[in-house]
Design a protein around this motif. Structure first.
Motif, PDB file in Angstrom:
ATOM      1  N   ALA A 114       1.818   1.802  -3.239  1.00 48.18           N
ATOM      2  CA  ALA A 114       0.896   2.539  -4.300  1.00 48.18           C
ATOM      3  C   ALA A 114       0.894   3.816  -3.973  1.00 48.18           C
ATOM      4  CB  ALA A 114      -0.327   1.673  -3.781  1.00 48.18           C
ATOM      5  N   ARG A 115       0.976   4.399  -2.749  1.00 46.43           N
ATOM      6  CA  ARG A 115       0.885   5.699  -2.252  1.00 46.43           C
ATOM      7  C   ARG A 115       2.372   6.371  -3.093  1.00 46.43           C
ATOM      8  NH1 ARG A 115      -1.475  10.394  -1.200  1.00 46.43           N
ATOM      9  NH2 ARG A 115      -0.282  10.685  -3.078  1.00 46.43           N
ATOM     10  N   ARG A 159     -13.345  -1.039  -0.938  1.00 55.00           N
ATOM     11  CA  ARG A 159     -14.100  -1.039  -2.024  1.00 55.00           C
ATOM     12  C   ARG A 159     -15.590  -0.875  -1.409  1.00 55.00           C
ATOM     13  NH1 ARG A 159     -16.910  -4.261  -5.606  1.00 55.00           N
ATOM     14  NH2 ARG A 159     -17.166  -3.911  -7.683  1.00 55.00           N
ATOM     15  N   ASP A 171      -2.953  14.630  -1.390  1.00 52.87           N
ATOM     16  CA  ASP A 171      -3.024  13.625  -0.078  1.00 52.87           C
ATOM     17  C   ASP A 171      -4.446  12.891  -0.467  1.00 52.87           C
ATOM     18  OD1 ASP A 171      -3.366  12.415   2.242  1.00 52.87           O
ATOM     19  OD2 ASP A 171      -3.366  14.045   3.380  1.00 52.87           O
ATOM     20  N   TRP A 172      -4.235  11.693  -0.276  1.00 54.49           N
ATOM     21  CA  TRP A 172      -5.609  10.890  -0.456  1.00 54.49           C
ATOM     22  C   TRP A 172      -6.686  11.282   0.412  1.00 54.49           C
ATOM     23  CZ3 TRP A 172      -3.002   5.480  -1.585  1.00 54.49           C
ATOM     24  CH2 TRP A 172      -2.392   5.545  -2.718  1.00 54.49           C
ATOM     25  N   LYS A 173      -6.474  11.625   1.636  1.00 54.55           N
ATOM     26  CA  LYS A 173      -7.601  11.893   2.603  1.00 54.55           C
ATOM     27  C   LYS A 173      -8.252  13.159   2.164  1.00 54.55           C
ATOM     28  CE  LYS A 173      -4.514  11.711   5.962  1.00 54.55           C
ATOM     29  NZ  LYS A 173      -3.882  11.819   7.264  1.00 54.55           N
ATOM     30  N   GLU A 176     -16.751   0.297   1.396  1.00 58.86           N
ATOM     31  CA  GLU A 176     -16.833   1.919   1.807  1.00 58.86           C
ATOM     32  C   GLU A 176     -17.183   2.714   0.358  1.00 58.86           C
ATOM     33  OE1 GLU A 176     -14.120   1.351   5.562  1.00 58.86           O
ATOM     34  OE2 GLU A 176     -13.389   2.837   3.867  1.00 58.86           O
ATOM     35  N   LEU A 177     -16.396   2.323  -0.590  1.00 54.92           N
ATOM     36  CA  LEU A 177     -16.719   3.216  -1.654  1.00 54.92           C
ATOM     37  C   LEU A 177     -18.147   3.261  -2.272  1.00 54.92           C
ATOM     38  CD1 LEU A 177     -13.359   3.117  -3.809  1.00 54.92           C
ATOM     39  CD2 LEU A 177     -14.146   4.964  -2.394  1.00 54.92           C
ATOM     40  N   ALA A 225      -4.319   1.037  -4.445  1.00 51.87           N
ATOM     41  CA  ALA A 225      -4.217   0.646  -2.757  1.00 51.87           C
ATOM     42  C   ALA A 225      -5.577  -0.067  -2.460  1.00 51.87           C
ATOM     43  CB  ALA A 225      -4.043   2.036  -2.219  1.00 51.87           C
ATOM     44  N   LEU A 264      -9.182  13.671  -1.139  1.00 51.12           N
ATOM     45  CA  LEU A 264      -9.988  13.321  -2.303  1.00 51.12           C
ATOM     46  C   LEU A 264     -11.460  13.253  -1.722  1.00 51.12           C
ATOM     47  CD1 LEU A 264      -7.730  10.710  -4.034  1.00 51.12           C
ATOM     48  CD2 LEU A 264      -7.962  13.426  -4.048  1.00 51.12           C
ATOM     49  N   LYS A 319     -12.536   9.432  -5.538  1.00 50.26           N
ATOM     50  CA  LYS A 319     -12.067   7.895  -5.342  1.00 50.26           C
ATOM     51  C   LYS A 319     -12.777   6.956  -6.047  1.00 50.26           C
ATOM     52  CE  LYS A 319     -10.545   9.062  -0.395  1.00 50.26           C
ATOM     53  NZ  LYS A 319     -10.680   8.580   0.987  1.00 50.26           N
ATOM     54  N   LYS A 320     -13.870   6.968  -6.251  1.00 53.78           N
ATOM     55  CA  LYS A 320     -14.718   5.854  -6.784  1.00 53.78           C
ATOM     56  C   LYS A 320     -14.414   6.233  -8.529  1.00 53.78           C
ATOM     57  CE  LYS A 320     -19.479   5.590  -5.909  1.00 53.78           C
ATOM     58  NZ  LYS A 320     -20.741   5.834  -5.178  1.00 53.78           N
ATOM     59  N   TYR A 345      -4.044   5.527  -6.240  1.00 57.24           N
ATOM     60  CA  TYR A 345      -5.275   5.079  -5.196  1.00 57.24           C
ATOM     61  C   TYR A 345      -5.853   3.820  -5.587  1.00 57.24           C
ATOM     62  CZ  TYR A 345      -9.015   5.622  -2.160  1.00 57.24           C
ATOM     63  OH  TYR A 345     -10.059   5.691  -1.232  1.00 57.24           O
ATOM     64  N   ILE A 389     -15.317  11.265  -2.108  1.00 57.81           N
ATOM     65  CA  ILE A 389     -15.645  10.064  -2.447  1.00 57.81           C
ATOM     66  C   ILE A 389     -15.843   9.691  -3.738  1.00 57.81           C
ATOM     67  CG2 ILE A 389     -18.135  10.081  -2.096  1.00 57.81           C
ATOM     68  CD1 ILE A 389     -16.212   7.544  -0.274  1.00 57.81           C
ATOM     69  N   GLN A 408      -4.378  11.869  -7.968  1.00 55.97           N
ATOM     70  CA  GLN A 408      -3.968  11.079  -6.912  1.00 55.97           C
ATOM     71  C   GLN A 408      -2.580  11.234  -6.456  1.00 55.97           C
ATOM     72  OE1 GLN A 408      -5.150   6.622  -8.176  1.00 55.97           O
ATOM     73  NE2 GLN A 408      -5.379   7.786 -10.062  1.00 55.97           N
ATOM     74  N   GLU A 421      -6.464   4.807   7.706  1.00 57.87           N
ATOM     75  CA  GLU A 421      -6.541   6.072   8.264  1.00 57.87           C
ATOM     76  C   GLU A 421      -5.455   6.984   7.867  1.00 57.87           C
ATOM     77  OE1 GLU A 421      -7.792   5.409  12.085  1.00 57.87           O
ATOM     78  OE2 GLU A 421      -9.917   4.892  11.545  1.00 57.87           O
ATOM     79  N   GLU A 422      -4.356   6.551   7.761  1.00 61.20           N
ATOM     80  CA  GLU A 422      -3.348   7.349   7.869  1.00 61.20           C
ATOM     81  C   GLU A 422      -3.074   8.041   6.308  1.00 61.20           C
ATOM     82  OE1 GLU A 422       0.497   5.492   8.460  1.00 61.20           O
ATOM     83  OE2 GLU A 422       1.592   7.166   7.048  1.00 61.20           O
ATOM     84  N   LEU A 423      -3.499   7.067   5.409  1.00 65.08           N
ATOM     85  CA  LEU A 423      -3.346   7.309   4.028  1.00 65.08           C
ATOM     86  C   LEU A 423      -4.522   7.544   3.300  1.00 65.08           C
ATOM     87  CD1 LEU A 423      -0.703   4.507   2.808  1.00 65.08           C
ATOM     88  CD2 LEU A 423      -0.514   6.767   3.290  1.00 65.08           C
ATOM     89  N   GLY A 424      -5.861   7.500   4.184  1.00 61.39           N
ATOM     90  CA  GLY A 424      -7.200   7.797   3.406  1.00 61.39           C
ATOM     91  C   GLY A 424      -7.862   6.863   2.574  1.00 61.39           C
ATOM     92  N   ILE A 425      -7.265   5.508   2.766  1.00 57.79           N
ATOM     93  CA  ILE A 425      -7.756   4.578   1.896  1.00 57.79           C
ATOM     94  C   ILE A 425      -9.169   4.221   2.147  1.00 57.79           C
ATOM     95  CG2 ILE A 425      -7.222   2.368   0.966  1.00 57.79           C
ATOM     96  CD1 ILE A 425      -4.576   2.947   1.549  1.00 57.79           C
ATOM     97  N   ASN A 426     -10.280   4.146   1.375  1.00 60.80           N
ATOM     98  CA  ASN A 426     -11.376   3.527   1.633  1.00 60.80           C
ATOM     99  C   ASN A 426     -11.367   2.064   0.759  1.00 60.80           C
ATOM    100  OD1 ASN A 426     -11.699   6.564   1.357  1.00 60.80           O
ATOM    101  ND2 ASN A 426     -13.816   6.208   2.205  1.00 60.80           N
ATOM    102  N   ALA A 447     -11.480   7.142  -9.760  1.00 57.97           N
ATOM    103  CA  ALA A 447     -10.148   6.630  -9.749  1.00 57.97           C
ATOM    104  C   ALA A 447     -10.227   5.123  -9.735  1.00 57.97           C
ATOM    105  CB  ALA A 447      -9.037   6.767  -8.524  1.00 57.97           C
ATOM    106  N   TYR A 448     -11.018   4.527  -8.889  1.00 52.54           N
ATOM    107  CA  TYR A 448     -10.936   3.004  -8.730  1.00 52.54           C
ATOM    108  C   TYR A 448     -11.899   2.331 -10.152  1.00 52.54           C
ATOM    109  CZ  TYR A 448     -12.231  -1.690  -7.512  1.00 52.54           C
ATOM    110  OH  TYR A 448     -12.318  -3.140  -7.413  1.00 52.54           O
ATOM    111  N   VAL A 456       0.899  -1.177   0.015  1.00 55.00           N
ATOM    112  CA  VAL A 456      -0.110  -0.048  -0.010  1.00 55.00           C
ATOM    113  C   VAL A 456       0.872   1.169  -0.069  1.00 55.00           C
ATOM    114  CG1 VAL A 456      -1.555   1.277   1.455  1.00 55.00           C
ATOM    115  CG2 VAL A 456      -2.180  -1.016   0.975  1.00 55.00           C
TER     116      VAL A 456
END
Lengths: 134, 174
Positions: free
Chosen positions: A83-84, A128, B73-75, A130-131, A92, B77, B82-83, A89, B79, B70, A121-126, B85-86, A80
């Motif tokens: 990926a950062r 799938r 900072d990802w925090k 959650e998305l 990740a 972004l 993010k969606k 994103y 939702i 991207q 939480e540190e990197l802000g990854i949700n 990008a995914y 991860v």
């Protein structure tokens, strides 16, 4: 007569063929190279820490998730973070999707998610779910 | 190709935040995906719905927008970003498109069940309208055939009239 002599000298002149068994075949052995889980983890952590571009990271992930094991959280964290580093994103998020595919049941997946919650939480990854839950 | 060449140098110059303000305003204004040569900004809020309909150039523009996004900072972004990008990377399009449209499995199950039911109904209705079996297939007739065969000493070596014969003879009924 002459011809026969010539033939015999030629035949004698030929060096005696010293036949040595060719070493094409590896000597058989019952010892198989077996990588331990720890060395696997170490190998992939090193790989992801040195991966420089997205292609390398995704190649490493494909290889890492192709084994009959679930990569250790240390490997996931390294992946991860890789990926950062390459600013992707989606990869990740995909790593967590890969864990979900590899684990045996939902409890194990949840354990991975709990273990890696600080990282997410540190990197802000949700993940799938959650998305796409909303 | 012209659009691609235009879009490439212009994009990195444009700050991402401004691009997204413009994207948001174009969404609220009701304007769909703007053509890439005029303004290389495509709203990311609904990429899933319109991805298939975008031209290759517009998809490239989205790719570049997301690449820039991207790097932040990802925090920070949203939702939707993010969606997007995914979806662009791993969504069900191109080689990841599902082989069958949704609802195929129930359709197949329903169709097969329907065929089996039809075949069963057809089988029993045809049998119901069939004439009765011939009289020679009754148990009485077959036993009478056995008696007649013994009378006539039919097949005396290995068959029904042989010594110690214990088989059913002509009787096929249980």
């Amino acid at each position: 007569m002459l011809r026969a002599q010539l033939a015999s000298t030629l035949l004698r002149a030929r060096p005696a063929a010293t036949r040595v068994a060719p070493v094409f075949a590896r000597p058989s052995s019952s010892a198989h190279g077996q990588e331990t889980f720890e060395s696997f983890t170490e190998r992939y952590v090193n790989f992801f820490q040195s991966a420089q571009d997205l292609f390398e990271v995704q190649r490493g992930l494909n290889n890492c998730f192709a084994h009959d094991l679930v990569p250790a959280p240390a490997v996931i964290e390294a992946a991860v973070r890789a990926a950062r580093r390459v600013n992707d994103y989606a990869t990740a998020v995909r790593v967590f999707e890969g864990i979900k595919e590899k684990v045996e049941n939902k409890q194990q997946y949840q354990a991975y998610l709990d273990e890696l919650k600080p990282l997410r939480e540190e990197l802000g990854i949700n993940i799938r779910e959650e998305l796409y839950s909303s | 190709m012209q659009a691609l060449r235009l879009a490439r140098p212009r994009l990195p110059l444009r700050p991402a935040s401004r691009a997204f303000a413009a994207a948001a305003s174009s969404v609220h204004g009701g304007a769909p995906a703007a053509s890439s040569s005029a303004s290389p900004v495509i709203p990311l809020s609904n990429v899933e719905a319109m991805w298939e309909r975008l031209s290759a150039d517009e998809q490239l523009v989205i790719h570049q927008q997301l690449e820039e996004l991207q790097k932040k900072d990802w925090k920070s972004l949203s939702i939707d970003e993010k969606k997007a990008a995914y979806y662009v990377a791993f969504g069900p399009h191109g080689p990841r498109a599902p082989t069958n449209p949704p609802g195929t499995v129930p359709k197949v199950i329903l169709g097969v069940t329907g065929l089996v039911v039809t075949a069963t109904v057809l089988f029993y209705s045809i049998r119901a309208t069939a004439p009765p079996p011939p009289k020679t297939l009754s148990k009485e007739w077959e036993e009478a055939s056995n008696e007649r065969a013994l009378e006539q000493k039919i097949n005396p070596i290995h068959g029904i009239s042989s010594e110690g014969y214990s088989g059913p003879g002509f009787v096929t009924h249980k």
